[in-house]
Design an enzyme around this catalytic site. Sequence first.
Site, PDB file in Angstrom:
ATOM      1  N   SER A 141       0.869  -1.178   0.000  1.00  0.00           N
ATOM      2  CA  SER A 141       0.000   0.000   0.000  1.00  0.00           C
ATOM      3  C   SER A 141       0.901   1.222   0.000  1.00  0.00           C
ATOM      4  CB  SER A 141      -0.875  -0.004   1.263  1.00  0.00           C
ATOM      5  OG  SER A 141      -1.452   1.263   1.507  1.00  0.00           O
ATOM      6  N   TYR A 154      -1.812  -0.922  10.526  1.00  0.00           N
ATOM      7  CA  TYR A 154      -1.846  -1.101   9.074  1.00  0.00           C
ATOM      8  C   TYR A 154      -0.558  -0.585   8.448  1.00  0.00           C
ATOM      9  CZ  TYR A 154      -3.590  -0.780   4.258  1.00  0.00           C
ATOM     10  OH  TYR A 154      -3.749  -0.917   2.897  1.00  0.00           O
TER      11      TYR A 154
END
Length: 263
Positions: A141, A154
């Site tokens: 990401s 995350y």
Amino acid sequence: MAGKVALITGAGNGMGRAHALRLAQEGADIVALDLPTAADDLAETAGQVRALGRGAVEAYADVRDLTAMREAVAAGVADLGPLDVVVANAGISNNPGPAWTMDESVWNLALDVNLTGAWHTVTAAVPAMRATGGSVVIVSSTAGVKAVAGAAHYTASKHAVIGLMRTLANELGPKSIRVNALLPGAVGTAMTLNPATFARLRPDLENPTEQDVAEVLSRNHLLPVPWVDSVDVANALLFLASDEARYVTGTELVVDAGLTQKV
């Protein structure tokens, strides 16, 4: 991708489905893997792959369970043959708040799925890859290279899978297996387009809509768009998976409309 077999985790919906369909459009057969609770979604993905004239196997496993992953990979290979492409796509995301206020179970779940799940995917799949080599793509990401406040779990997991990718590229290079990371920014899937995210991005509104958050997200990008479509990420994956990228390994391919470069 003609004649190739690709394993994709998290293939039931979102980017996972887009990856499966894009590779199938170019001739690949697909081992579509997801949780048993995603059976209906996974059946839909497999059906769309078959409608393109390609083979599809529905495989069920939780990426946190290495034994189940090995069994799922074995089932797919028994039907379609050795793997040429492995896509560690399964992941979860939320924004629970500052790191020091986060519940330990929330932290552990993100690391277990996003990081350990990627390692389990590669561990289970590499022995089933074709002897002549292939391509592994780990979906990270933009949070793998840029902090996301309120989502330390995350951010940490997505940074970590880039380190995993670089190590695997070194370890698997002698086997002619390339390993790269794909770094999407905001993508127009349920992970971005949901009421919780809308409320977080527009706390000034009582019931913010997709259009309301589009204005906010567009400000984060160099290009005048609020998010990229899942097919845009899948197109990048296709390149990394294909023979056109035969000498590309150990790299990060960012698809983010300029989010990471915006000043």
